[in-house]
Scaffold this motif. Structure first.
Motif, mmCIF file in Angstrom:
data_model
loop_
_atom_site.group_PDB
_atom_site.id
_atom_site.type_symbol
_atom_site.label_atom_id
_atom_site.label_comp_id
_atom_site.label_asym_id
_atom_site.label_seq_id
_atom_site.Cartn_x
_atom_site.Cartn_y
_atom_site.Cartn_z
ATOM 1 N N VAL A 1 36.374 30.889 38.387
ATOM 2 C CA VAL A 1 36.303 31.007 39.845
ATOM 3 C C VAL A 1 34.923 30.583 40.344
ATOM 4 C CG1 VAL A 1 36.401 32.606 41.796
ATOM 5 C CG2 VAL A 1 37.971 32.893 39.859
ATOM 6 N N ASP A 2 34.906 29.822 41.409
ATOM 7 C CA ASP A 2 33.662 29.508 42.115
ATOM 8 C C ASP A 2 33.483 30.598 43.168
ATOM 9 O OD1 ASP A 2 31.621 28.577 43.743
ATOM 10 O OD2 ASP A 2 32.249 26.485 43.601
ATOM 11 N N TRP A 3 32.750 31.646 42.790
ATOM 12 C CA TRP A 3 32.647 32.819 43.648
ATOM 13 C C TRP A 3 31.993 32.483 44.994
ATOM 14 C CZ3 TRP A 3 35.696 36.407 41.981
ATOM 15 C CH2 TRP A 3 35.923 36.555 40.617
ATOM 16 N N ALA A 4 30.973 31.637 44.967
ATOM 17 C CA ALA A 4 30.303 31.278 46.212
ATOM 18 C C ALA A 4 31.238 30.540 47.148
ATOM 19 C CB ALA A 4 29.065 30.431 45.909
ATOM 20 N N ALA A 5 32.010 29.586 46.591
ATOM 21 C CA ALA A 5 32.956 28.828 47.408
ATOM 22 C C ALA A 5 34.047 29.735 47.967
ATOM 23 C CB ALA A 5 33.571 27.700 46.590
ATOM 24 N N ALA A 6 34.368 30.803 47.227
ATOM 25 C CA ALA A 6 35.390 31.755 47.686
ATOM 26 C C ALA A 6 34.831 32.733 48.715
ATOM 27 C CB ALA A 6 35.956 32.524 46.497
ATOM 28 N N GLY A 7 33.533 32.651 48.992
ATOM 29 C CA GLY A 7 32.927 33.533 49.981
ATOM 30 C C GLY A 7 32.586 34.903 49.450
ATOM 31 N N ILE A 8 32.518 35.047 48.141
ATOM 32 C CA ILE A 8 32.215 36.346 47.523
ATOM 33 C C ILE A 8 30.796 36.269 46.977
ATOM 34 C CG2 ILE A 8 32.875 38.023 45.758
ATOM 35 C CD1 ILE A 8 35.720 36.889 45.946
ATOM 36 N N SER A 9 29.875 36.900 47.670
ATOM 37 C CA SER A 9 28.472 36.793 47.286
ATOM 38 C C SER A 9 27.957 38.020 46.538
ATOM 39 C CB SER A 9 27.605 36.554 48.531
ATOM 40 O OG SER A 9 27.781 37.610 49.470
ATOM 41 N N ASP A 10 28.563 39.176 46.767
ATOM 42 C CA ASP A 10 28.072 40.406 46.145
ATOM 43 C C ASP A 10 28.835 40.668 44.846
ATOM 44 O OD1 ASP A 10 27.042 42.839 45.473
ATOM 45 O OD2 ASP A 10 27.210 43.703 47.471
ATOM 46 N N LEU A 11 28.435 39.967 43.802
ATOM 47 C CA LEU A 11 29.135 40.116 42.522
ATOM 48 C C LEU A 11 28.871 41.470 41.883
ATOM 49 C CD1 LEU A 11 28.821 36.583 40.885
ATOM 50 C CD2 LEU A 11 30.715 37.552 42.200
ATOM 51 N N ASP A 12 27.700 42.061 42.133
ATOM 52 C CA ASP A 12 27.430 43.389 41.579
ATOM 53 C C ASP A 12 28.420 44.417 42.121
ATOM 54 O OD1 ASP A 12 25.355 42.624 39.963
ATOM 55 O OD2 ASP A 12 23.780 43.196 41.366
ATOM 56 N N GLU A 13 28.739 44.320 43.395
ATOM 57 C CA GLU A 13 29.700 45.251 43.978
ATOM 58 C C GLU A 13 31.099 44.986 43.435
ATOM 59 O OE1 GLU A 13 30.981 45.666 48.414
ATOM 60 O OE2 GLU A 13 29.167 46.870 48.107
ATOM 61 N N LEU A 14 31.439 43.711 43.232
ATOM 62 C CA LEU A 14 32.741 43.377 42.649
ATOM 63 C C LEU A 14 32.840 43.909 41.225
ATOM 64 C CD1 LEU A 14 35.479 41.994 42.640
ATOM 65 C CD2 LEU A 14 34.317 39.829 42.098
ATOM 66 N N VAL A 15 31.759 43.752 40.451
ATOM 67 C CA VAL A 15 31.726 44.301 39.088
ATOM 68 C C VAL A 15 31.989 45.802 39.123
ATOM 69 C CG1 VAL A 15 30.164 44.896 37.188
ATOM 70 C CG2 VAL A 15 30.279 42.546 38.015
ATOM 71 N N GLU A 16 31.304 46.513 40.008
ATOM 72 C CA GLU A 16 31.492 47.962 40.097
ATOM 73 C C GLU A 16 32.938 48.307 40.453
ATOM 74 O OE1 GLU A 16 30.026 51.796 42.763
ATOM 75 O OE2 GLU A 16 28.810 49.972 42.750
ATOM 76 N N HIS A 17 33.508 47.570 41.400
ATOM 77 C CA HIS A 17 34.899 47.815 41.815
ATOM 78 C C HIS A 17 35.850 47.623 40.637
ATOM 79 C CE1 HIS A 17 38.320 48.175 44.410
ATOM 80 N NE2 HIS A 17 38.682 46.904 44.281
ATOM 81 N N MET A 18 35.679 46.530 39.897
ATOM 82 C CA MET A 18 36.538 46.268 38.739
ATOM 83 C C MET A 18 36.390 47.346 37.680
ATOM 84 S SD MET A 18 36.063 42.131 38.352
ATOM 85 C CE MET A 18 37.025 42.089 36.824
ATOM 86 N N LEU A 19 35.149 47.747 37.408
ATOM 87 C CA LEU A 19 34.916 48.756 36.380
ATOM 88 C C LEU A 19 35.502 50.109 36.765
ATOM 89 C CD1 LEU A 19 31.247 47.923 35.328
ATOM 90 C CD2 LEU A 19 33.323 47.513 34.002
ATOM 91 N N ARG A 20 35.441 50.447 38.049
ATOM 92 C CA ARG A 20 36.043 51.704 38.485
ATOM 93 C C ARG A 20 37.556 51.684 38.274
ATOM 94 N NH1 ARG A 20 32.550 55.069 40.879
ATOM 95 N NH2 ARG A 20 30.620 54.213 41.749
ATOM 96 N N ILE A 21 38.166 50.530 38.495
ATOM 97 C CA ILE A 21 39.611 50.412 38.272
ATOM 98 C C ILE A 21 39.929 50.519 36.785
ATOM 99 C CG2 ILE A 21 41.593 48.859 38.467
ATOM 100 C CD1 ILE A 21 40.118 47.710 40.979
ATOM 101 N N VAL A 22 39.172 49.783 35.954
ATOM 102 C CA VAL A 22 39.386 49.857 34.509
ATOM 103 C C VAL A 22 39.185 51.281 34.024
ATOM 104 C CG1 VAL A 22 38.495 49.129 32.266
ATOM 105 C CG2 VAL A 22 38.789 47.439 34.087
ATOM 106 N N GLN A 23 38.111 51.929 34.487
ATOM 107 C CA GLN A 23 37.830 53.312 34.070
ATOM 108 C C GLN A 23 38.999 54.232 34.387
ATOM 109 O OE1 GLN A 23 35.036 55.614 36.436
ATOM 110 N NE2 GLN A 23 34.039 56.333 34.563
#
Length: 208
Positions: free
Chosen positions: A143-165
């Motif tokens: 994924v080209d995160w910048a092109a997708a308009g997603i700039s806060d990857l740290d927050e996305l990482v946290e969101h994904m990890l909370r779901i996995v947890q």
């Protein structure tokens, strides 16, 4: 770096010492599981326990470092599985689902993600270990995160990890699998990765 011991073959520098300690820990895990001891690793290397403790302050720290090092294999498998998926919502849904499905087959991934001494979640999803693992996941995506308009990857990482947890701690009764877990994630996780406007405003994940 201390050179005493090491069965007569001292490492060239601290980096090699760490590499050899982690390799010995991997052998100990293969023999004894996650209940291995620092003494077992020290005997393998021909050093004292204090030498191992100089590089790793606890057995938990050594176990975590070993598990993280060994998950490189899984991350490469994940990258191949995701292939050329470029849609961020699709990639995140499949990345989470596939990670959860691989847990029973990936011993070191299991050590890192399941509750226990090496768990990336032992200090919470915002721990350095958890964030590092999450970033490594995202870096395997096409994924080209910048092109997708997603700039806060740290927050996305946290969101994904909370779901996995949440799924690691309580997989459900019965556990969701296959199309069922992907459907669940598509309904409740994917929308956060699609630009949604309310009076022209987008969701926080897409604010630049």
């Amino acid at each position: 770096m201390r050179t005493h011991g090491w069965s007569g073959a001292a490492p060239a520098d601290d980096a090699e010492a760490v590499e050899r300690i982690v390799a010995a820990a991997r052998r100990a895990i293969d023999r004894s599981g996650d209940e291995f001891s620092i003494a077992e690793v020290a005997r393998d290397l021909g050093v004292t326990r204090q030498t191992v403790y100089r590089y790793f302050p606890s057995v938990e720290a050594l176990l975590t470092a070993t598990a993280v090092a060994q998950t490189e294999h899984f991350l490469n498998v994940l990258a191949e599985h995701l292939g050329d998926i470029r849609d961020p919502a699709t990639a995140v849904v499949e990345g989470i689902a596939y990670t959860l499905e691989r847990l029973p087959e990936e011993k070191y991934l299991g050590l890192l993600l399941r509750p226990g001494r090496a768990s990336a979640f032992s200090a919470g999803v915002t721990s350095d270990t958890a964030r590092s693992f999450g970033r490594s996941l995202l870096h395997r995506f096409s994924v080209d995160w910048a092109a997708a308009g997603i700039s806060d990857l740290d927050e996305l990482v946290e969101h994904m990890l909370r779901i996995v947890q949440s799924f690691v701690i309580d997989p459900g009764r019965p556990p969701r699998r296959g199309a069922e877990i992907r459907g669940y994630l598509s309904r409740w996780v994917a929308p956060a990765l699609v630009p949604r406007g309310i009076n022209g405003c987008e969701c926080s994940a897409h604010r630049r």
